[in-house]
Design an enzyme around this catalytic site. Structure first.
Site, mmCIF file in Angstrom:
data_model
loop_
_atom_site.group_PDB
_atom_site.id
_atom_site.type_symbol
_atom_site.label_atom_id
_atom_site.label_comp_id
_atom_site.label_asym_id
_atom_site.label_seq_id
_atom_site.Cartn_x
_atom_site.Cartn_y
_atom_site.Cartn_z
ATOM 1 N N SER A 57 70.168 -14.737 64.627
ATOM 2 C CA SER A 57 70.304 -16.169 64.971
ATOM 3 C C SER A 57 69.595 -16.467 66.289
ATOM 4 C CB SER A 57 71.783 -16.576 65.028
ATOM 5 O OG SER A 57 72.423 -15.997 66.146
ATOM 6 N N LEU A 83 70.225 -2.782 68.444
ATOM 7 C CA LEU A 83 71.380 -1.918 68.723
ATOM 8 C C LEU A 83 71.040 -0.478 69.068
ATOM 9 C CD1 LEU A 83 73.966 -3.320 66.162
ATOM 10 C CD2 LEU A 83 73.633 -3.859 68.570
ATOM 11 N N ILE A 121 66.514 1.953 73.745
ATOM 12 C CA ILE A 121 65.043 1.976 73.754
ATOM 13 C C ILE A 121 64.582 3.251 74.463
ATOM 14 C CG2 ILE A 121 62.991 0.778 74.570
ATOM 15 C CD1 ILE A 121 64.272 -1.042 72.711
ATOM 16 N N ASN A 127 66.447 -8.461 77.580
ATOM 17 C CA ASN A 127 67.588 -8.294 76.679
ATOM 18 C C ASN A 127 68.624 -9.367 76.962
ATOM 19 O OD1 ASN A 127 69.283 -6.991 74.731
ATOM 20 N ND2 ASN A 127 70.498 -6.167 76.410
ATOM 21 N N HIS A 134 72.765 -9.998 76.733
ATOM 22 C CA HIS A 134 74.051 -9.313 76.531
ATOM 23 C C HIS A 134 75.143 -10.386 76.457
ATOM 24 C CE1 HIS A 134 76.846 -5.979 76.612
ATOM 25 N NE2 HIS A 134 77.571 -6.664 77.468
ATOM 26 N N ASP A 188 71.906 -1.708 80.214
ATOM 27 C CA ASP A 188 72.528 -2.945 80.719
ATOM 28 C C ASP A 188 72.506 -3.068 82.246
ATOM 29 O OD1 ASP A 188 75.123 -3.152 78.164
ATOM 30 O OD2 ASP A 188 73.050 -3.874 78.230
ATOM 31 N N GLU A 204 73.961 -18.591 73.996
ATOM 32 C CA GLU A 204 72.736 -17.816 73.712
ATOM 33 C C GLU A 204 71.667 -18.715 73.117
ATOM 34 O OE1 GLU A 204 74.368 -14.906 71.071
ATOM 35 O OE2 GLU A 204 74.792 -13.538 72.724
HETATM 36 C C1 GRF Z 1 74.144 -11.551 70.181
HETATM 37 O O1 GRF Z 1 75.510 -11.774 70.444
HETATM 38 C C2 GRF Z 1 73.502 -10.899 71.359
HETATM 39 O O2 GRF Z 1 74.064 -11.266 72.598
HETATM 40 C C3 GRF Z 1 73.775 -9.446 71.114
HETATM 41 O O3 GRF Z 1 73.679 -9.265 69.718
HETATM 42 C C4 GRF Z 1 73.975 -10.513 69.093
HETATM 43 C C5 GRF Z 1 72.804 -10.846 68.209
HETATM 44 O O4 GRF Z 1 73.165 -11.890 67.384
HETATM 45 N N1 GRF Z 1 72.818 -8.637 71.820
HETATM 46 P P1 GRF Z 1 72.024 -12.454 66.384
HETATM 47 O O5 GRF Z 1 71.557 -11.284 65.528
HETATM 48 O O6 GRF Z 1 70.909 -12.996 67.229
HETATM 49 O O7 GRF Z 1 72.718 -13.528 65.568
#
Ligand code: GRF
Length: 185
Positions: free
Chosen positions: A12, A83, A86, A100, A102, A143, A172
């Site tokens: 998303s 996930l 790297i 990134n 978080h 992180d 986000e």
């Molecule tokens: C998000 O919550 C982001 O902060 C974390 O992973 C999630 C990714 O969500 N790193 P999406 O795949 O972009 O919907």
């Protein structure tokens, strides 16, 4: 500037970023790459006509992903729900050019294992009255890269990990594309 998005899941965030850069003169989303061949983010990329690339952890660690990014002359690497850790070689190839997001207010709730719903469950368990997002540069320490941007949202006792996730996703989607844009100079 040519940007690549690395994602492992739904995408998303990737969707909002591709939408934002669709008619941009500053940046172009040149590639969406995933370590999961069935990740929905790949469908979202196809909708935007963005080339996709899938790879395994082994291939990434053997340098296959780095080679692809170099072949595609990528300038910035955006991690949007990626996930895997790297490899240092890949991080070193994009000094201060790997970003990134978080889903918490680092340094709180950072580190391995703090992803997906785990973060929001931990925030709920911690009884925090706020949470938010952290957008940071990626370095060899999980992180702990330079924080570029944070935004917070308030929480109440009624919030659940699910409602917390919804509030965080809203932040986000609202901020990640603009923060990336601001980095491109
Ligand atoms: C998000 O919550 C982001 O902060 C974390 O992973 C999630 C990714 O969500 N790193 P999406 O795949 O972009 O919907």
């Amino acid at each position: 500037k040519r940007l690549a998005i690395l994602a492992s899941g739904s995408g998303s965030n990737a969707e909002k970023i591709m939408e934002h850069f669709q008619n941009s003169s500053k940046g172009e989303i040149a590639l969406v790459a995933s370590n999961k061949s069935d990740a929905f983010v790949l469908e979202r990329a196809k909708k935007f006509g963005v080339p996709t690339f899938t790879f395994s952890r082994k291939e990434m660690e053997a340098g296959v992903l780095l080679s692809k990014l170099q072949e595609e002359k990528i300038d910035w690497v955006i991690l949007a729900g990626f996930l895997l850790k790297i490899p240092d070689e890949l991080i070193r190839a994009f000094p201060n050019r790997m970003v990134n997001i978080h889903p918490a207010l680092l340094p709180k709730y950072g580190g391995k294992g703090m992803y997906g719903m785990h973060v929001h469950e931990a925030v709920k368990a911690g009884g925090d009255t706020e949470t938010g997002i952290t957008i940071h540069l990626v370095n060899e320490h999980y992180d702990e890269g330079k924080i570029i941007f944070q935004a917070a949202t308030s929480l109440s006792a009624e919030d659940t990990p699910e409602t917390i996730a919804q509030k965080v996703h809203a932040l986000e989607h609202r901020y990640f594309p603009e923060v990336i844009d601001s980095l491109l100079g």
